[in-house]
Scaffold this motif. Structure first.
Motif, PDB file in Angstrom:
ATOM      1  N   UNK A  42      58.587  89.140 131.074  1.00  0.00           N
ATOM      2  CA  UNK A  42      57.150  89.120 130.810  1.00  0.00           C
ATOM      3  C   UNK A  42      56.807  87.784 130.168  1.00  0.00           C
ATOM      4  N   UNK A  43      55.801  87.123 130.689  1.00  0.00           N
ATOM      5  CA  UNK A  43      55.413  85.802 130.209  1.00  0.00           C
ATOM      6  C   UNK A  43      53.887  85.700 130.193  1.00  0.00           C
ATOM      7  N   UNK A  44      53.369  84.916 129.242  1.00  0.00           N
ATOM      8  CA  UNK A  44      51.932  84.619 129.245  1.00  0.00           C
ATOM      9  C   UNK A  44      51.720  83.204 128.786  1.00  0.00           C
ATOM     10  N   UNK A  45      50.611  82.633 129.205  1.00  0.00           N
ATOM     11  CA  UNK A  45      50.274  81.276 128.781  1.00  0.00           C
ATOM     12  C   UNK A  45      50.025  81.247 127.279  1.00  0.00           C
ATOM     13  N   UNK A  46      50.545  80.240 126.585  1.00  0.00           N
ATOM     14  CA  UNK A  46      50.229  80.109 125.162  1.00  0.00           C
ATOM     15  C   UNK A  46      48.722  80.006 124.965  1.00  0.00           C
ATOM     16  N   UNK A  47      48.216  80.693 123.969  1.00  0.00           N
ATOM     17  CA  UNK A  47      46.789  80.646 123.679  1.00  0.00           C
ATOM     18  C   UNK A  47      45.967  81.668 124.422  1.00  0.00           C
ATOM     19  N   UNK A  48      46.597  82.423 125.331  1.00  0.00           N
ATOM     20  CA  UNK A  48      45.867  83.463 126.046  1.00  0.00           C
ATOM     21  C   UNK A  48      45.485  84.585 125.080  1.00  0.00           C
ATOM     22  N   UNK A  49      44.350  85.204 125.317  1.00  0.00           N
ATOM     23  CA  UNK A  49      43.859  86.262 124.433  1.00  0.00           C
ATOM     24  C   UNK A  49      44.909  87.351 124.249  1.00  0.00           C
ATOM     25  N   UNK A  50      45.061  87.873 123.029  1.00  0.00           N
ATOM     26  CA  UNK A  50      46.008  88.970 122.789  1.00  0.00           C
ATOM     27  C   UNK A  50      45.690  90.166 123.676  1.00  0.00           C
ATOM     28  N   UNK A  51      46.745  90.873 124.041  1.00  0.00           N
ATOM     29  CA  UNK A  51      46.562  92.109 124.792  1.00  0.00           C
ATOM     30  C   UNK A  51      46.752  91.989 126.286  1.00  0.00           C
ATOM     31  N   UNK A  52      46.932  90.767 126.809  1.00  0.00           N
ATOM     32  CA  UNK A  52      47.036  90.651 128.267  1.00  0.00           C
ATOM     33  C   UNK A  52      48.307  91.320 128.794  1.00  0.00           C
ATOM     34  N   UNK A  53      49.416  91.150 128.102  1.00  0.00           N
ATOM     35  CA  UNK A  53      50.646  91.788 128.568  1.00  0.00           C
ATOM     36  C   UNK A  53      50.554  93.305 128.463  1.00  0.00           C
ATOM     37  N   UNK A  54      49.951  93.774 127.377  1.00  0.00           N
ATOM     38  CA  UNK A  54      49.775  95.214 127.229  1.00  0.00           C
ATOM     39  C   UNK A  54      48.899  95.778 128.343  1.00  0.00           C
ATOM     40  N   UNK A  55      47.841  95.046 128.699  1.00  0.00           N
ATOM     41  CA  UNK A  55      46.952  95.510 129.766  1.00  0.00           C
ATOM     42  C   UNK A  55      47.658  95.501 131.119  1.00  0.00           C
ATOM     43  N   UNK A  56      48.481  94.476 131.355  1.00  0.00           N
ATOM     44  CA  UNK A  56      49.242  94.427 132.603  1.00  0.00           C
ATOM     45  C   UNK A  56      50.218  95.594 132.666  1.00  0.00           C
ATOM     46  N   UNK A  57      50.930  95.834 131.569  1.00  0.00           N
ATOM     47  CA  UNK A  57      51.908  96.919 131.579  1.00  0.00           C
ATOM     48  C   UNK A  57      51.227  98.278 131.746  1.00  0.00           C
ATOM     49  N   UNK A  58      50.076  98.462 131.121  1.00  0.00           N
ATOM     50  CA  UNK A  58      49.372  99.738 131.279  1.00  0.00           C
ATOM     51  C   UNK A  58      48.958  99.945 132.731  1.00  0.00           C
ATOM     52  N   UNK A  59      48.505  98.897 133.394  1.00  0.00           N
ATOM     53  CA  UNK A  59      48.161  98.998 134.811  1.00  0.00           C
ATOM     54  C   UNK A  59      49.378  99.401 135.633  1.00  0.00           C
ATOM     55  N   UNK A  60      50.523  98.779 135.337  1.00  0.00           N
ATOM     56  CA  UNK A  60      51.752  99.112 136.059  1.00  0.00           C
ATOM     57  C   UNK A  60      52.179 100.548 135.776  1.00  0.00           C
ATOM     58  N   UNK A  61      52.092 100.970 134.518  1.00  0.00           N
ATOM     59  CA  UNK A  61      52.460 102.340 134.150  1.00  0.00           C
ATOM     60  C   UNK A  61      51.619 103.347 134.928  1.00  0.00           C
ATOM     61  N   UNK A  62      50.326 103.089 135.013  1.00  0.00           N
ATOM     62  CA  UNK A  62      49.450 103.996 135.750  1.00  0.00           C
ATOM     63  C   UNK A  62      49.832 104.051 137.226  1.00  0.00           C
ATOM     64  N   UNK A  63      50.213 102.890 137.787  1.00  0.00           N
ATOM     65  CA  UNK A  63      50.639 102.864 139.187  1.00  0.00           C
ATOM     66  C   UNK A  63      51.943 103.638 139.370  1.00  0.00           C
ATOM     67  N   UNK A  64      52.906 103.423 138.479  1.00  0.00           N
ATOM     68  CA  UNK A  64      54.199 104.090 138.602  1.00  0.00           C
ATOM     69  C   UNK A  64      54.056 105.606 138.444  1.00  0.00           C
ATOM     70  N   UNK A  65      53.224 106.024 137.482  1.00  0.00           N
ATOM     71  CA  UNK A  65      53.002 107.463 137.305  1.00  0.00           C
ATOM     72  C   UNK A  65      52.378 108.067 138.558  1.00  0.00           C
ATOM     73  N   UNK A  66      51.435 107.334 139.166  1.00  0.00           N
ATOM     74  CA  UNK A  66      50.801 107.826 140.385  1.00  0.00           C
ATOM     75  C   UNK A  66      51.787 107.983 141.536  1.00  0.00           C
ATOM     76  N   UNK A  67      52.864 107.211 141.492  1.00  0.00           N
ATOM     77  CA  UNK A  67      53.894 107.293 142.529  1.00  0.00           C
ATOM     78  C   UNK A  67      54.956 108.355 142.215  1.00  0.00           C
ATOM     79  N   UNK A  68      54.846 108.959 141.027  1.00  0.00           N
ATOM     80  CA  UNK A  68      55.801 109.994 140.645  1.00  0.00           C
ATOM     81  C   UNK A  68      57.033 109.494 139.922  1.00  0.00           C
ATOM     82  N   UNK A  69      57.020 108.235 139.472  1.00  0.00           N
ATOM     83  CA  UNK A  69      58.169 107.711 138.731  1.00  0.00           C
ATOM     84  C   UNK A  69      58.321 108.453 137.407  1.00  0.00           C
TER      85      UNK A  69
END
Length: 330
Positions: free
Chosen positions: A219-246
């Motif tokens: 997991x990587x983000x640009x320095x200075x990027x607003x806090x929470x971007x990685x958390x938001x990306x992971x939450x999107x992925x979690x929702x996708x994985x749950x929808x697939x039955x993971x």
């Protein structure tokens, strides 16, 4: 390593069939070598480091064949005047390695989320929900994309991310995954953009065994990027994985965390245990364990499992030194 070529597809097949380690897919990393016994199932992944063969993740083989394969690997190492050290062993591996003459110490822990139980309701997730909301209000758009489509942008983020860590910091290897290479077709990449610019990404790898699912890897983000971007990306992925039955999302291994006497192996070296506790308390410059742990604990993982480091024979400071070198921690 055994005198015949082992195709990477064969390695993957062995991992799918026999690995019960959430991080096993990292054995596919470019730069690893593989030991097998022709005509027998199973594989051992390792890297050379000085006089040591650094084994990754245990013996990936059927239960009845694991000891034979490990002893064969030790014979292979002995014939080449090398010593074996193994990292990221699971609790189920400890007895096998002790029987084969290893000293085994806990070196850290892994953290896992059971997706069917996951939810962000309740006061414990207030800060996490706020960070995700803040990132989304900044215009963050998240999508799953093929790595090949954004490889140049990803490399640019990697360069800037690494520079932000300091001039002497090198990228960690061996115990983390990679992008590109023959294993890329099996990984999944979720990317975040703001105003069209790629600002962060998370790569996920398949996880095998009784808790099959996904491994949250790079997991990587640009320095200075607003806090929470990685958390938001992971939450999107979690929702996708749950929808697939993971069932499981594994956050993977974090060295020097979760070290407790009750998790220590009976054969543990006391000096090594002391040294690892010192790294846990003061080793942030060696490995960013505290920041990694803080990110993982935000998600309230349902499972925390100890992981182990094993030394052939007695524990040796040189083996720890070579492990730190092969992972680029020094």
């Amino acid at each position: 390593m055994t005198g015949h070529v082992l195709a990477i597809d064969s390695v993957l097949h062995q991992l799918r069939d026999y690995a019960d380690n959430p991080s096993a897919f990292l054995a596919m990393n470019t730069g690893n070598e593989y030991f097998t016994v022709p005509g027998s199932a199973g594989v051992i992944a390792c890297r050379r480091a000085g006089k040591y063969l650094m084994q990754f993740g245990g013996v990936f083989a059927p239960e009845h064949a694991r000891e034979e394969l490990l002893r064969g690997f030790l014979d292979f190492a002995r014939a080449r005047r090398s010593t074996v050290a193994a990292v990221q062993l699971q609790s189920e591996d400890v007895d096998l390695y002790v029987r084969c003459g290893f000293t085994v110490n806990q070196v850290g822990a892994s953290y896992s989320l059971h997706l069917p139980e996951f939810g962000l309701k309740g006061s414990r997730f207030v800060k996490l929900r706020n960070k995700v909301s803040r990132a989304r209000r900044s215009g963050l758009q998240v999508a799953e994309v093929p790595y090949e489509n954004i490889a140049g942008e990803v490399r640019s983020i990697d360069r800037q991310w690494l520079r932000g860590k300091g001039r002497h910091v090198k990228e960690i290897e061996f115990l983390v995954g990679q992008l590109g290479g023959p294993g890329q077709v099996h990984r999944r990449l979720f990317a975040g953009r703001i105003d069209g610019e790629l600002v962060a990404y998370i790569s996920y790898a398949p996880a095998f065994g009784k808790r099959a699912g996904l491994l949250h890897d790079l997991s990587r983000r640009l320095p200075g990027t607003a806090p929470g971007v990685l958390e938001a990306i992971n939450l999107t992925a979690v929702e996708a994985f749950r929808g697939e039955g993971a069932e499981w999302l594994h956050f993977g291994f974090t060295p020097f965390t979760g070290l407790t006497p009750e998790r220590e192996a009976p054969s543990a070296s006391r000096p090594t245990a002391w040294f690892l506790r010192q790294l846990a308390a003061h080793g942030e410059k060696v490995y960013p364990a505290a920041s990694q742990l803080a990110y993982k604990e935000k998600w309230a993982p349902h499972l925390v499992l100890p992981e182990y480091l094993a030394f052939q024979g007695r524990a040796r400071a040189g083996a720890v030194w070579q492990l730190l070198r092969v992972t680029n921690s020094l």
